[in-house]
Design a protein around this motif. Structure first.
Motif, PDB file in Angstrom:
ATOM      1  N   LEU A  21      41.143  35.102  31.055  1.00  0.00           N
ATOM      2  CA  LEU A  21      39.791  35.604  30.818  1.00  0.00           C
ATOM      3  C   LEU A  21      39.217  35.079  29.502  1.00  0.00           C
ATOM      4  CD1 LEU A  21      37.439  37.439  31.673  1.00  0.00           C
ATOM      5  CD2 LEU A  21      38.615  39.312  30.516  1.00  0.00           C
ATOM      6  N   GLU A  32      33.606  37.799  27.335  1.00  0.00           N
ATOM      7  CA  GLU A  32      34.571  38.179  28.367  1.00  0.00           C
ATOM      8  C   GLU A  32      33.948  39.202  29.314  1.00  0.00           C
ATOM      9  OE1 GLU A  32      38.416  39.238  26.706  1.00  0.00           O
ATOM     10  OE2 GLU A  32      38.184  37.671  25.187  1.00  0.00           O
ATOM     11  N   ARG A  33      33.164  40.095  28.767  1.00  0.00           N
ATOM     12  CA  ARG A  33      32.483  41.098  29.588  1.00  0.00           C
ATOM     13  C   ARG A  33      31.545  40.433  30.595  1.00  0.00           C
ATOM     14  NH1 ARG A  33      29.557  46.323  27.010  1.00  0.00           N
ATOM     15  NH2 ARG A  33      30.082  47.652  28.738  1.00  0.00           N
ATOM     16  N   ASN A  36      33.501  38.885  33.447  1.00  0.00           N
ATOM     17  CA  ASN A  36      33.863  39.918  34.422  1.00  0.00           C
ATOM     18  C   ASN A  36      32.683  40.266  35.315  1.00  0.00           C
ATOM     19  OD1 ASN A  36      36.615  40.362  33.913  1.00  0.00           O
ATOM     20  ND2 ASN A  36      36.139  41.636  32.147  1.00  0.00           N
ATOM     21  N   TYR A  37      31.501  40.313  34.743  1.00  0.00           N
ATOM     22  CA  TYR A  37      30.298  40.624  35.512  1.00  0.00           C
ATOM     23  C   TYR A  37      30.023  39.536  36.555  1.00  0.00           C
ATOM     24  CZ  TYR A  37      25.527  41.934  36.621  1.00  0.00           C
ATOM     25  OH  TYR A  37      24.386  42.284  37.294  1.00  0.00           O
ATOM     26  N   ALA A  40      32.656  39.705  39.309  1.00  0.00           N
ATOM     27  CA  ALA A  40      32.408  40.871  40.169  1.00  0.00           C
ATOM     28  C   ALA A  40      31.234  40.605  41.096  1.00  0.00           C
ATOM     29  CB  ALA A  40      32.144  42.104  39.316  1.00  0.00           C
ATOM     30  N   TYR A  52      43.136  36.543  40.581  1.00  0.00           N
ATOM     31  CA  TYR A  52      43.734  35.983  39.373  1.00  0.00           C
ATOM     32  C   TYR A  52      45.219  35.810  39.624  1.00  0.00           C
ATOM     33  CZ  TYR A  52      45.131  35.138  34.588  1.00  0.00           C
ATOM     34  OH  TYR A  52      45.647  34.554  33.455  1.00  0.00           O
ATOM     35  N   TYR A  59      42.138  31.853  37.564  1.00  0.00           N
ATOM     36  CA  TYR A  59      41.464  32.443  38.718  1.00  0.00           C
ATOM     37  C   TYR A  59      41.444  31.385  39.802  1.00  0.00           C
ATOM     38  CZ  TYR A  59      39.871  36.205  35.707  1.00  0.00           C
ATOM     39  OH  TYR A  59      39.830  37.283  34.855  1.00  0.00           O
TER      40      TYR A  59
END
Length: 72
Positions: A21, A32-33, A36-37, A40, A52, A59
């Motif tokens: 990540l 990093e946030r 993730n968004y 998702a 992952y 990934y």
């Protein structure tokens, strides 16, 4: 959301070159946030089978995944 990030993320996932990540966030030049968004969103809205792999530390797509980001 930036389509260029989706395209780059897709390319990195296809070639199994995302890294973890933190590394992926650095490659995409986002937090990093945010990574993730984006992941998702791709999983939930685009139905991309992203997983992952801890052994490979990257990934990847669990099954074949074809996403088209052009008008071709």
């Amino acid at each position: 959301m930036d389509i260029r990030i989706f395209i780059r993320l897709h390319e990195l996932i296809q070639t199994k070159q995302t890294g973890n990540l933190k590394q992926l966030a650095k490659k995409l030049e986002i937090s990093e946030r945010s990574v993730n968004y984006y992941i998702a969103f791709m999983r939930n809205e685009l139905k991309a089978p992203i997983i992952y792999d801890r052994k490979l530390e990257t990934y990847l797509y669990e099954t074949e995944c074809k996403l088209c980001f052009t008008n071709e």
